[in-house]
Design a protein around this motif. Sequence first.
Motif, PDB file in Angstrom:
ATOM      1  N   TYR A 133      -3.857  68.754   4.222  1.00  0.00           N
ATOM      2  CA  TYR A 133      -4.101  67.317   4.334  1.00  0.00           C
ATOM      3  C   TYR A 133      -2.789  66.540   4.217  1.00  0.00           C
ATOM      4  N   VAL A 134      -2.684  65.464   4.994  1.00  0.00           N
ATOM      5  CA  VAL A 134      -1.553  64.554   4.883  1.00  0.00           C
ATOM      6  C   VAL A 134      -1.857  63.538   3.787  1.00  0.00           C
ATOM      7  N   VAL A 135      -0.970  63.473   2.807  1.00  0.00           N
ATOM      8  CA  VAL A 135      -1.076  62.480   1.739  1.00  0.00           C
ATOM      9  C   VAL A 135       0.307  61.877   1.528  1.00  0.00           C
ATOM     10  N   GLY A 136       0.439  60.579   1.701  1.00  0.00           N
ATOM     11  CA  GLY A 136       1.738  59.935   1.604  1.00  0.00           C
ATOM     12  C   GLY A 136       2.297  59.936   0.192  1.00  0.00           C
ATOM     13  N   ALA A 137       3.598  60.156   0.066  1.00  0.00           N
ATOM     14  CA  ALA A 137       4.246  60.223  -1.244  1.00  0.00           C
ATOM     15  C   ALA A 137       4.140  58.916  -2.011  1.00  0.00           C
ATOM     16  N   THR A 138       4.018  57.807  -1.299  1.00  0.00           N
ATOM     17  CA  THR A 138       3.955  56.508  -1.968  1.00  0.00           C
ATOM     18  C   THR A 138       2.602  56.255  -2.624  1.00  0.00           C
ATOM     19  N   GLN A 139       1.658  57.171  -2.474  1.00  0.00           N
ATOM     20  CA  GLN A 139       0.337  57.002  -3.094  1.00  0.00           C
ATOM     21  C   GLN A 139       0.324  57.367  -4.575  1.00  0.00           C
ATOM     22  N   GLY A 140       1.394  58.008  -5.061  1.00  0.00           N
ATOM     23  CA  GLY A 140       1.579  58.225  -6.486  1.00  0.00           C
ATOM     24  C   GLY A 140       0.411  58.882  -7.204  1.00  0.00           C
ATOM     25  N   HIS A 141      -0.143  58.187  -8.182  1.00  0.00           N
ATOM     26  CA  HIS A 141      -1.184  58.769  -9.034  1.00  0.00           C
ATOM     27  C   HIS A 141      -2.465  59.087  -8.275  1.00  0.00           C
ATOM     28  N   MET A 142      -2.598  58.610  -7.034  1.00  0.00           N
ATOM     29  CA  MET A 142      -3.788  58.925  -6.229  1.00  0.00           C
ATOM     30  C   MET A 142      -3.892  60.433  -5.969  1.00  0.00           C
ATOM     31  N   PHE A 143      -2.781  61.141  -6.096  1.00  0.00           N
ATOM     32  CA  PHE A 143      -2.816  62.593  -5.948  1.00  0.00           C
ATOM     33  C   PHE A 143      -3.766  63.222  -6.965  1.00  0.00           C
ATOM     34  N   GLU A 144      -3.886  62.600  -8.112  1.00  0.00           N
ATOM     35  CA  GLU A 144      -4.779  63.112  -9.146  1.00  0.00           C
ATOM     36  C   GLU A 144      -6.225  63.084  -8.656  1.00  0.00           C
ATOM     37  N   ASP A 145      -6.616  62.004  -8.000  1.00  0.00           N
ATOM     38  CA  ASP A 145      -7.969  61.904  -7.437  1.00  0.00           C
ATOM     39  C   ASP A 145      -8.167  62.920  -6.321  1.00  0.00           C
ATOM     40  N   ILE A 146      -7.139  63.098  -5.509  1.00  0.00           N
ATOM     41  CA  ILE A 146      -7.229  64.035  -4.389  1.00  0.00           C
ATOM     42  C   ILE A 146      -7.400  65.462  -4.890  1.00  0.00           C
ATOM     43  N   ARG A 147      -6.661  65.820  -5.920  1.00  0.00           N
ATOM     44  CA  ARG A 147      -6.740  67.184  -6.451  1.00  0.00           C
ATOM     45  C   ARG A 147      -8.105  67.490  -7.085  1.00  0.00           C
ATOM     46  N   LYS A 148      -8.838  66.473  -7.472  1.00  0.00           N
ATOM     47  CA  LYS A 148     -10.193  66.708  -7.990  1.00  0.00           C
ATOM     48  C   LYS A 148     -11.128  67.199  -6.885  1.00  0.00           C
ATOM     49  N   ILE A 149     -10.813  66.837  -5.645  1.00  0.00           N
ATOM     50  CA  ILE A 149     -11.663  67.204  -4.512  1.00  0.00           C
ATOM     51  C   ILE A 149     -11.128  68.446  -3.809  1.00  0.00           C
ATOM     52  N   VAL A 150      -9.814  68.532  -3.641  1.00  0.00           N
ATOM     53  CA  VAL A 150      -9.200  69.679  -2.948  1.00  0.00           C
ATOM     54  C   VAL A 150      -8.134  70.303  -3.853  1.00  0.00           C
ATOM     55  N   PRO A 151      -8.543  71.010  -4.884  1.00  0.00           N
ATOM     56  CA  PRO A 151      -7.576  71.542  -5.849  1.00  0.00           C
ATOM     57  C   PRO A 151      -6.667  72.628  -5.295  1.00  0.00           C
ATOM     58  N   ASN A 152      -7.115  73.354  -4.263  1.00  0.00           N
ATOM     59  CA  ASN A 152      -6.384  74.539  -3.812  1.00  0.00           C
ATOM     60  C   ASN A 152      -5.699  74.382  -2.461  1.00  0.00           C
ATOM     61  N   HIS A 153      -5.913  73.288  -1.782  1.00  0.00           N
ATOM     62  CA  HIS A 153      -5.324  73.094  -0.457  1.00  0.00           C
ATOM     63  C   HIS A 153      -3.857  72.680  -0.563  1.00  0.00           C
ATOM     64  N   PHE A 154      -3.094  73.041   0.472  1.00  0.00           N
ATOM     65  CA  PHE A 154      -1.752  72.496   0.612  1.00  0.00           C
ATOM     66  C   PHE A 154      -1.838  71.053   1.103  1.00  0.00           C
ATOM     67  N   LEU A 155      -0.912  70.238   0.630  1.00  0.00           N
ATOM     68  CA  LEU A 155      -0.797  68.852   1.068  1.00  0.00           C
ATOM     69  C   LEU A 155       0.563  68.665   1.731  1.00  0.00           C
ATOM     70  N   LEU A 156       0.558  68.061   2.915  1.00  0.00           N
ATOM     71  CA  LEU A 156       1.801  67.666   3.573  1.00  0.00           C
ATOM     72  C   LEU A 156       2.099  66.247   3.134  1.00  0.00           C
ATOM     73  N   VAL A 157       3.260  66.063   2.522  1.00  0.00           N
ATOM     74  CA  VAL A 157       3.573  64.793   1.868  1.00  0.00           C
ATOM     75  C   VAL A 157       4.799  64.148   2.503  1.00  0.00           C
ATOM     76  N   PRO A 158       4.599  63.196   3.413  1.00  0.00           N
ATOM     77  CA  PRO A 158       5.719  62.411   3.913  1.00  0.00           C
ATOM     78  C   PRO A 158       5.973  61.240   2.970  1.00  0.00           C
ATOM     79  N   GLY A 159       7.158  60.656   3.064  1.00  0.00           N
ATOM     80  CA  GLY A 159       7.381  59.406   2.341  1.00  0.00           C
ATOM     81  C   GLY A 159       8.396  59.447   1.222  1.00  0.00           C
ATOM     82  N   ILE A 160       9.001  60.622   0.930  1.00  0.00           N
ATOM     83  CA  ILE A 160      10.114  60.585  -0.023  1.00  0.00           C
ATOM     84  C   ILE A 160      11.375  60.221   0.746  1.00  0.00           C
ATOM     85  N   GLY A 161      12.396  59.826   0.028  1.00  0.00           N
ATOM     86  CA  GLY A 161      13.644  59.467   0.698  1.00  0.00           C
ATOM     87  C   GLY A 161      13.608  58.042   1.194  1.00  0.00           C
TER      88      GLY A 161
END
Length: 273
Positions: free
Chosen positions: A186-214
């Motif tokens: 799943y694509v999850v933007g780096a600027t979403q910050g703590h929202m990753f915590e909510d995402i991991r509750k639903i997809v704990p084992n999937h890889f996340l592609l994270v654009p938005g650093i830098g």
Amino acid sequence: MNKQELFENIKRKESFLCVGLDTDIQKIPSHLLKEEDPVFAFNKAIIDATAPYCIAYKPNLAFYESMGVKGWLAFEKTIQYLNKNYPDQFIIADAKRGDIGNTSAMYARTFFEEMQLDALTVAPYMGEDSVTPFLGYENKWVILLALTSNKGSHDFQLTTDTEGERLFEKVLRKSQEWGNDQNMMYVVGATQGHMFEDIRKIVPNHFLLVPGIGAQGGSLEEVCQYGMNSTCGLIVNSSRAIIYADSTESFAVVAGEKAREVQQQMAVQLKKL
């Protein structure tokens, strides 16, 4: 490339960096314009300099399609160069495809059979039959847009239904009926910050592609704090901050230095696993 191979590369290189090849002919160093294929010359130099520090590359198709046939040729040569010289690299086509089923099947044939890429970004808006054609290829990956980093993500992705479920959460839950953590990311933007915590509750084992650093200002530390799992579970992309860090004839050397800086930060985070 399967999930275990990807994780082994991450451990071996102590990196989960993806270098985005958003190659704009108007931004590359001017001395390259005398080359027969300036875009490929730029990409080749960037790849050679950054490959020791990253585990993936992500060409953004818009930058190649904007140049017509010349752009497609540069894209194809870039993929061939990676496959021949750096076969351990995970190659993502950032194309954001997603159409009716038979059209999606043709897109899948293009990127997985003809181009021999590992993964493709896909838009989920049209639903199951627009996504499943991409999932029929062994060791190939669909990277589904879930929660992006752009300002407009609030227009739809964060809207809630009558049960209080946000649209991106519905995408995460529903799509697990189509694929699994062996063929879907799943694509999850780096600027979403703590929202990753909510995402991991639903997809704990999937890889996340994270654009938005830098250049976009996302925090690597925050992404890791909330998004990392036992197999890392993150592929963090940086494009402009690496590939356009310098515009002189030393551009590739500087890009390599920038990639190494990010890799060192990632090595620290991986020690926490």
